[in-house]
Scaffold this motif. Structure first.
Motif, PDB file in Angstrom:
ATOM      1  N   TYR A  87       0.837  -1.207   0.000  1.00  0.00           N
ATOM      2  CA  TYR A  87       0.000   0.000   0.000  1.00  0.00           C
ATOM      3  C   TYR A  87       0.874   1.260   0.000  1.00  0.00           C
ATOM      4  CZ  TYR A  87      -3.018   3.686   1.881  1.00  0.00           C
ATOM      5  OH  TYR A  87      -3.674   4.872   2.086  1.00  0.00           O
ATOM      6  N   TYR A  88       1.898   1.264   0.863  1.00  0.00           N
ATOM      7  CA  TYR A  88       2.731   2.470   0.983  1.00  0.00           C
ATOM      8  C   TYR A  88       3.702   2.630  -0.187  1.00  0.00           C
ATOM      9  CZ  TYR A  88       0.783   3.704   5.458  1.00  0.00           C
ATOM     10  OH  TYR A  88      -0.093   4.105   6.444  1.00  0.00           O
ATOM     11  N   ILE A  89       4.242   1.528  -0.688  1.00  0.00           N
ATOM     12  CA  ILE A  89       5.164   1.677  -1.814  1.00  0.00           C
ATOM     13  C   ILE A  89       4.405   2.051  -3.084  1.00  0.00           C
ATOM     14  CG2 ILE A  89       5.293  -0.709  -2.691  1.00  0.00           C
ATOM     15  CD1 ILE A  89       8.234   1.741  -2.151  1.00  0.00           C
ATOM     16  N   ASN A  90       3.139   1.634  -3.183  1.00  0.00           N
ATOM     17  CA  ASN A  90       2.301   2.085  -4.306  1.00  0.00           C
ATOM     18  C   ASN A  90       2.078   3.596  -4.243  1.00  0.00           C
ATOM     19  OD1 ASN A  90       1.754  -0.081  -6.012  1.00  0.00           O
ATOM     20  ND2 ASN A  90       0.175  -0.905  -4.664  1.00  0.00           N
ATOM     21  N   LYS A  91       1.836   4.118  -3.032  1.00  0.00           N
ATOM     22  CA  LYS A  91       1.657   5.566  -2.871  1.00  0.00           C
ATOM     23  C   LYS A  91       2.932   6.300  -3.279  1.00  0.00           C
ATOM     24  CE  LYS A  91      -0.833   7.480   0.312  1.00  0.00           C
ATOM     25  NZ  LYS A  91      -1.533   7.947   1.535  1.00  0.00           N
ATOM     26  N   LYS A 143      11.829  -4.059 -14.371  1.00  0.00           N
ATOM     27  CA  LYS A 143      11.979  -3.474 -15.702  1.00  0.00           C
ATOM     28  C   LYS A 143      12.109  -1.958 -15.608  1.00  0.00           C
ATOM     29  CE  LYS A 143       9.807  -3.259 -20.266  1.00  0.00           C
ATOM     30  NZ  LYS A 143       8.573  -3.500 -21.030  1.00  0.00           N
ATOM     31  N   HIS A 144      11.279  -1.341 -14.755  1.00  0.00           N
ATOM     32  CA  HIS A 144      11.357   0.108 -14.553  1.00  0.00           C
ATOM     33  C   HIS A 144      12.721   0.504 -13.982  1.00  0.00           C
ATOM     34  CE1 HIS A 144       7.682   2.134 -15.668  1.00  0.00           C
ATOM     35  NE2 HIS A 144       6.947   1.164 -15.129  1.00  0.00           N
ATOM     36  N   CYS A 145      13.230  -0.293 -13.057  1.00  0.00           N
ATOM     37  CA  CYS A 145      14.546  -0.005 -12.472  1.00  0.00           C
ATOM     38  C   CYS A 145      15.609   0.089 -13.563  1.00  0.00           C
ATOM     39  CB  CYS A 145      14.944  -1.084 -11.470  1.00  0.00           C
ATOM     40  SG  CYS A 145      14.006  -1.044  -9.939  1.00  0.00           S
ATOM     41  N   ILE A 146      15.587  -0.898 -14.452  1.00  0.00           N
ATOM     42  CA  ILE A 146      16.580  -0.933 -15.535  1.00  0.00           C
ATOM     43  C   ILE A 146      16.391   0.251 -16.470  1.00  0.00           C
ATOM     44  CG2 ILE A 146      17.326  -2.241 -17.573  1.00  0.00           C
ATOM     45  CD1 ILE A 146      16.599  -4.812 -15.855  1.00  0.00           C
ATOM     46  N   GLU A 147      15.133   0.547 -16.799  1.00  0.00           N
ATOM     47  CA  GLU A 147      14.856   1.682 -17.683  1.00  0.00           C
ATOM     48  C   GLU A 147      15.314   3.004 -17.074  1.00  0.00           C
ATOM     49  OE1 GLU A 147      10.906  -0.187 -19.933  1.00  0.00           O
ATOM     50  OE2 GLU A 147      10.652   1.228 -18.261  1.00  0.00           O
ATOM     51  N   LEU A 148      15.312   3.072 -15.735  1.00  0.00           N
ATOM     52  CA  LEU A 148      15.737   4.289 -15.049  1.00  0.00           C
ATOM     53  C   LEU A 148      17.237   4.297 -14.752  1.00  0.00           C
ATOM     54  CD1 LEU A 148      12.717   4.655 -12.606  1.00  0.00           C
ATOM     55  CD2 LEU A 148      13.293   6.212 -14.474  1.00  0.00           C
ATOM     56  N   ASN A 155       6.212  -7.024  -4.246  1.00  0.00           N
ATOM     57  CA  ASN A 155       5.342  -7.823  -5.118  1.00  0.00           C
ATOM     58  C   ASN A 155       5.847  -9.253  -5.271  1.00  0.00           C
ATOM     59  OD1 ASN A 155       2.955  -6.325  -6.391  1.00  0.00           O
ATOM     60  ND2 ASN A 155       4.596  -4.813  -6.556  1.00  0.00           N
ATOM     61  N   LYS A 156       7.163  -9.382  -5.282  1.00  0.00           N
ATOM     62  CA  LYS A 156       7.757 -10.725  -5.381  1.00  0.00           C
ATOM     63  C   LYS A 156       7.417 -11.547  -4.132  1.00  0.00           C
ATOM     64  CE  LYS A 156      12.341 -12.811  -6.053  1.00  0.00           C
ATOM     65  NZ  LYS A 156      13.785 -12.475  -6.118  1.00  0.00           N
ATOM     66  N   ARG A 157       7.495 -10.906  -2.955  1.00  0.00           N
ATOM     67  CA  ARG A 157       7.164 -11.612  -1.710  1.00  0.00           C
ATOM     68  C   ARG A 157       5.702 -12.046  -1.703  1.00  0.00           C
ATOM     69  NH1 ARG A 157      11.054  -9.572   2.133  1.00  0.00           N
ATOM     70  NH2 ARG A 157      13.037  -9.980   1.085  1.00  0.00           N
ATOM     71  N   LEU A 158       4.857 -11.234  -2.328  1.00  0.00           N
ATOM     72  CA  LEU A 158       3.422 -11.556  -2.395  1.00  0.00           C
ATOM     73  C   LEU A 158       3.100 -12.490  -3.566  1.00  0.00           C
ATOM     74  CD1 LEU A 158       2.047  -7.988  -1.610  1.00  0.00           C
ATOM     75  CD2 LEU A 158       1.603 -10.035  -0.242  1.00  0.00           C
ATOM     76  N   ASN A 159       4.139 -12.846  -4.314  1.00  0.00           N
ATOM     77  CA  ASN A 159       3.986 -13.730  -5.479  1.00  0.00           C
ATOM     78  C   ASN A 159       3.182 -13.072  -6.614  1.00  0.00           C
ATOM     79  OD1 ASN A 159       4.980 -16.167  -6.489  1.00  0.00           O
ATOM     80  ND2 ASN A 159       2.974 -17.143  -6.316  1.00  0.00           N
ATOM     81  N   VAL A 215      14.180   5.251  -8.606  1.00  0.00           N
ATOM     82  CA  VAL A 215      14.638   3.866  -8.748  1.00  0.00           C
ATOM     83  C   VAL A 215      14.463   3.076  -7.456  1.00  0.00           C
ATOM     84  CG1 VAL A 215      16.665   2.418  -9.121  1.00  0.00           C
ATOM     85  CG2 VAL A 215      16.265   4.376 -10.596  1.00  0.00           C
ATOM     86  N   LEU A 216      14.753   3.733  -6.321  1.00  0.00           N
ATOM     87  CA  LEU A 216      14.643   3.032  -5.027  1.00  0.00           C
ATOM     88  C   LEU A 216      13.221   2.564  -4.773  1.00  0.00           C
ATOM     89  CD1 LEU A 216      16.856   5.383  -2.816  1.00  0.00           C
ATOM     90  CD2 LEU A 216      17.494   3.153  -3.767  1.00  0.00           C
ATOM     91  N   TYR A 217      12.249   3.390  -5.179  1.00  0.00           N
ATOM     92  CA  TYR A 217      10.848   2.990  -5.023  1.00  0.00           C
ATOM     93  C   TYR A 217      10.545   1.759  -5.853  1.00  0.00           C
ATOM     94  CZ  TYR A 217       9.741   7.592  -2.929  1.00  0.00           C
ATOM     95  OH  TYR A 217       9.675   8.703  -2.141  1.00  0.00           O
ATOM     96  N   TRP A 218      10.965   1.763  -7.112  1.00  0.00           N
ATOM     97  CA  TRP A 218      10.640   0.644  -8.007  1.00  0.00           C
ATOM     98  C   TRP A 218      11.328  -0.642  -7.560  1.00  0.00           C
ATOM     99  CZ3 TRP A 218       6.592   0.508 -10.846  1.00  0.00           C
ATOM    100  CH2 TRP A 218       6.068   1.670 -11.407  1.00  0.00           C
ATOM    101  N   LYS A 219      12.527  -0.509  -7.009  1.00  0.00           N
ATOM    102  CA  LYS A 219      13.248  -1.698  -6.534  1.00  0.00           C
ATOM    103  C   LYS A 219      12.477  -2.333  -5.365  1.00  0.00           C
ATOM    104  CE  LYS A 219      17.239  -3.978  -7.069  1.00  0.00           C
ATOM    105  NZ  LYS A 219      18.606  -3.507  -6.911  1.00  0.00           N
ATOM    106  N   LEU A 220      12.023  -1.484  -4.449  1.00  0.00           N
ATOM    107  CA  LEU A 220      11.271  -2.005  -3.303  1.00  0.00           C
ATOM    108  C   LEU A 220       9.889  -2.485  -3.741  1.00  0.00           C
ATOM    109  CD1 LEU A 220      11.820  -2.456  -0.346  1.00  0.00           C
ATOM    110  CD2 LEU A 220      10.894  -0.206   0.159  1.00  0.00           C
ATOM    111  N   TYR A 221       9.300  -1.792  -4.693  1.00  0.00           N
ATOM    112  CA  TYR A 221       8.008  -2.210  -5.272  1.00  0.00           C
ATOM    113  C   TYR A 221       8.125  -3.627  -5.836  1.00  0.00           C
ATOM    114  CZ  TYR A 221       4.218  -2.229  -8.789  1.00  0.00           C
ATOM    115  OH  TYR A 221       3.128  -2.548  -9.557  1.00  0.00           O
TER     116      TYR A 221
END
Length: 468
Positions: free
Chosen positions: A325-329, A362-367, A348-352, A338-344
């Motif tokens: 919820y917070y990382i989406n905000k 992908k966004h991390c790499i693009e940034l 999401n990976k932990r939640l499968n 980039v730090l946001y997308w990495k944690l995002y």
């Protein structure tokens, strides 16, 4: 003649009234100088030019008004015109140090810093007061900074401070030079000497504390910040730095107290709120920790450390839904972080939620985040999603940044074998084994269907034989 604030305001009001009505009013040259100075200080260049033009019409022989004219020409990069006027003024007043200062300014703007220093050194011989010397020494110090000659810059900033012990910008510049040269010990020695003669200089105590903090002498840093606070008990920066020291000493309750003092002295800063949140977390007071972490992002929604702290707070407690919820905000507020997308991606990976996790990487790499684990995590998710070609493309991009990397090569080998491209698979698997045999578990973990494939078993077996 000296003018009070009321005189200056009256002059400004009359001048601006004149501009509106087109009436011609008379001002003495000092009034024009004050008006021009006011406009330059406030970045109102057009009005400053009007005042200079009208001033010179009324006082054509005023050297000071012509020096303001030079200042405008320098701002506009009209160096030849500026030099012409300065040469004329020099013929009229060869001992006017302000003419030399402006000559040096013109040279400095043209990156002729050595020549600017020569001119400023000549001006020192003409200065009339220690304060004038102080200003000139500071200008020379700045020219040496432009040349990256930090040792020489230190010499002149020290001279500046000797002439005027209240010139704290010179003190800051001295410490900046020492920091750049990684000379913490020399900085500490200088500051202690300065404080022997200026024991109530809160700025010097503050700088001394920062130097001790840099070399991890936390008790000495703490004492220095205490003296800064004794010298000025409303010095917000000293309380902040003392709080940081107390955190290092694991005295979290005392750290909180110092951070809270800053909230009472000034508008709340997101930094202080964040540190209070961290301290409460260290003390195991989760409710208070969360309260202050939320206040942090309320105070400054663009402070990435705040959103990251709240997200990680929930992750540590395995509450991944709240973390998401917070990382989406955070991502919605700043989609370029980039730090946001990495944690995002991690959450999401932990939640499968693999598609969303892949999107995050992908966004991390693009940034421009080209860390190896970003490429590998994205590749592994694409493998889990059955997107083998996309995973190969991702890894080939990664290999341009990480040449001959075993973790990349094992994955490429496994992917090509999965797609029945045996020649490519053989090439990359052999390369991987040569680079680091111990990583061969990657094949078993990511490509369990390949572990009994004859060609794969043969490549691994051949390597074992030849390496024994």
């Amino acid at each position: 003649m000296e003018y009070s604030q009321n005189d200056e305001n009256f002059s400004l009001t009359r001048f601006e009234s004149m501009l509106k009505t087109n009436d011609i009013l008379f001002f003495d040259s000092n009034e024009f100088e004050n008006i021009i100075h006011h406009y330059l200080e406030n970045g109102k260049i057009a009005l400053a030019k009007r005042a200079i033009k009208l001033g010179l019409e009324q006082h054509p022989s005023s050297v000071n008004l012509r020096l303001y004219q030079v200042e405008i020409l320098v701002i506009e990069n009209k160096f030849e015109e500026a030099n012409t006027i300065l040469n004329e003024l020099h013929d009229l007043e060869p001992n006017n140090e302000e003419i030399y200062i402006q000559k040096a300014n013109v040279l400095s703007k043209q990156d002729q810093h050595e020549k600017a220093i020569e001119i400023l050194l000549m001006a020192i011989g003409m200065s009339k007061t220690p304060e004038d010397d102080s200003d000139l020494y500071a200008l020379i110090g700045m020219e040496y900074l432009f040349l990256d000659q930090f040792e020489n810059a230190i010499i002149y900033f020290k001279k500046c401070l000797e002439a005027d012990t209240t010139d704290y910008s010179a003190l800051h510049n001295i410490i900046y030079c020492y920091d750049f040269l990684n000379q913490n010990t020399e900085a500490i020695s200088y500051l202690n000497g300065f404080l022997d003669n200026n024991p109530y200089c809160e700025v010097a105590w503050h700088q001394l504390g920062r130097q001790y903090f840099a070399i991890k002498e936390y008790s000495k840093a703490n004492a220095a910040f205490d003296f800064a606070i004794i010298s000025d008990d409303s010095f917000v920066g000293a309380y902040i730095e003392k709080g940081k020291v107390l955190e290092k000493l694991k005295q979290y309750e005392d750290a909180i107290e110092n951070y809270k003092i800053t909230l009472a002295l000034d508008d709340p800063t997101s930094f202080a709120l964040l540190r209070i949140g961290y301290c409460y977390e260290k003390l195991g007071q989760d409710d208070l920790a969360l309260q202050f972490l939320k206040k942090t992002v309320d105070e400054d929604a663009l402070l990435d450390k705040g959103w990251l702290a709240i997200t990680k707070f929930y992750m540590k407690r395995l509450n991944y839904q709240k973390a998401l919820y917070y990382i989406n905000k955070a991502v919605n507020i700043d989609g370029e972080n980039v730090l946001y997308w990495k944690l995002y991606a991690t959450v999401n990976k932990r939640l499968n939620f693999l598609e969303e996790a892949e999107r995050g990487y992908k966004h991390c790499i693009e940034l421009g985040n080209y860390e190896l684990d970003t490429w590998l995590d994205r590749s592994d998710i694409l493998i889990s999603l059955g997107e083998y070609e996309a995973s190969i493309h991702n890894l080939l991009q990664a290999s341009e940044f990480y040449l001959e990397n075993a973790e990349i090569e094992y994955r490429l080998g496994g992917l090509y074998f999965t797609l029945n491209k045996n020649e490519e698979g053989r090439f990359h698997l052999k390369n991987a084994i040569q680079l680091n045999f111990e990583y061969n578990f990657i094949i078993t973990e990511l490509f369990p269907n390949l572990k009994d494939k004859p060609i794969v078993k043969a490549i691994i077996s051949d390597f074992k034989k030849t390496s024994n």
